[in-house]
Design an enzyme around this catalytic site. Structure first.
Site, PDB file in Angstrom:
ATOM      1  N   HIS A   1      11.333  -4.594   3.780  1.00 38.35           N
ATOM      2  CA  HIS A   1      10.309  -5.433   4.409  1.00 38.35           C
ATOM      3  C   HIS A   1      10.755  -6.894   4.448  1.00 38.35           C
ATOM      4  CE1 HIS A   1       5.977  -7.165   4.332  1.00 38.35           C
ATOM      5  NE2 HIS A   1       6.398  -7.008   5.559  1.00 38.35           N
TER       6      HIS A   1
ATOM      7  N   SER B   1       4.718  -3.025   6.636  1.00 37.42           N
ATOM      8  CA  SER B   1       4.189  -3.822   5.526  1.00 37.42           C
ATOM      9  C   SER B   1       3.051  -3.109   4.831  1.00 37.42           C
ATOM     10  CB  SER B   1       3.705  -5.172   6.050  1.00 37.42           C
ATOM     11  OG  SER B   1       2.900  -4.979   7.176  1.00 37.42           O
TER      12      SER B   1
END
Ligand code: 3HC
Length: 284
Positions: free
Chosen positions: A140, A119
């Site tokens: 993600h 992230s």
């Protein structure tokens, strides 16, 4: 670049959630954990999650059994050789991920796309560990992965259009809505979410309101499904701290400087749901 067989590296909350998502969407999944017992525990967690969905009438027993039959667990990275896409979801530590990408590049077939669920860390640095930087990108997912509809598709400056298109097709086949983002720490969601979560801890430190009342305020005042402390406990305080540290490292913006209490709680191993206690207690 057609994707049918997925490798997942890492058996934490995200690795397990992504494996469940891919398997229920019809993909073959090989989940690699550091040892066979954690791989087995992750398969058991996926089975438990699917059992809950059957009990709730969201899936049939046949769908559950077919999804489970598509997932296998291993401690051997070489088992990922013939996968079309590998999604790395190990600890948010650049040195660990770099070494892993280097190894994945040696082990997997030439056409395999190597993706990271990071992230905050620079995807381009992982791409440059490989001999195939055009086939490395970020994908993600959000926690809990089987439920949250967003996937951020992260485009490092080295990635090819074909790679991004293939991973987008995969994300859509998993029922997700992808958005394409630049390879910059925090992308969209965490760049906006983590100053908010950090400032919630600051408000509590300042004695403005209790943990429970701050959560009640943000649920009732903003319509959020969870308050900031319940969300920090869901994400994990160690992961949250690593995200804030990486954001601060990249931007040096004081909004990203982790509030001391968060760091102290991680030192005390109060990590949220995963350790049984964080801002709330999950042990009973
Ligand atoms: N796996 C599979 N399904 C799950 C699940 C899991 N781990 N957790 C919840 N669900 C399902 C439930 O089965 C339920 O489905 P149903 O309504 O069809 O029966 C549905 O999700 C709702 O669950 P619950 O009724 O138990 O509980 P809630 O209504 O409170 O919903 C929630 C739980 C979906 C987690 C909701 O509170 C929510 O959306 N919270 C916000 C989560 C969020 O913001 N995530 C992003 C975090 S940031 C991130 O991930 C980035 C990373 O880099 C840190």
């Amino acid at each position: 670049m057609s994707i049918a067989r997925i490798g997942i590296v890492g058996s934490g909350i995200m690795g397990s959630g992504i494996a469940e998502t891919a398997a229920t969407s019809g993909f073959e999944v090989v989940l690699r954990s550091r040892n066979q017992s954690t791989a087995d525990a992750t398969l058991a967690a996926i089975e438990k999650s699917l059992n809950r969905q059957v009990e709730k009438g969201k899936r049939t027993e046949t769908e559950r059994d077919e999804a489970l039959a598509r997932v296998s667990g291993t401690s051997n990275l070489a088992a990922l050789k013939d996968t079309d896409l590998v999604i790395e979801s190990v600890v948010e530590d650049l040195a660990v991920k770099k070494e892993l990408f280097n190894e994945l590049d040696r082990i997997t077939k030439d056409g395999t796309i190597l993706a990271t669920n990071t992230s905050t860390l620079p995807v381009v640095e992982l791409a440059m560990q490989t001999g195939r930087p055009d086939r490395v990108c970020g994908v993600h997912f959000f926690n809990p992965a089987p439920v949250m509809s967003l996937v951020e598709l992260v485009r490092p400056i080295t990635a090819s259009e074909e790679t991004l298109a293939a991973v987008r097709t995969f994300a859509e086949a998993c029922g997700k809505t992808p958005v394409t983002v630049k390879d910059q720490a925090g992308f969209v969601v965490n760049a906006l979410l983590f100053p908010y979560l950090n400032n919630a801890v600051r408000l509590y430190e300042q004695g403005v309101a209790s943990i429970a009342d701050i959560d009640t305020a943000m649920r009732g005042g903003c319509g959020f499904p969870m308050g900031p402390f319940a969300l920090l406990d869901l994400v994990g305080l160690d992961t949250s701290l690593a995200i804030l540290d990486a954001l601060y490292h990249e931007f040096k913006d004081p909004n990203y400087a982790a509030v001391p209490l968060l760091r102290r709680m991680v030192a005390a191993e109060l990590l949220g749901r995963k350790s049984g206690q964080g801002f709330f207690d999950y042990r009973s």
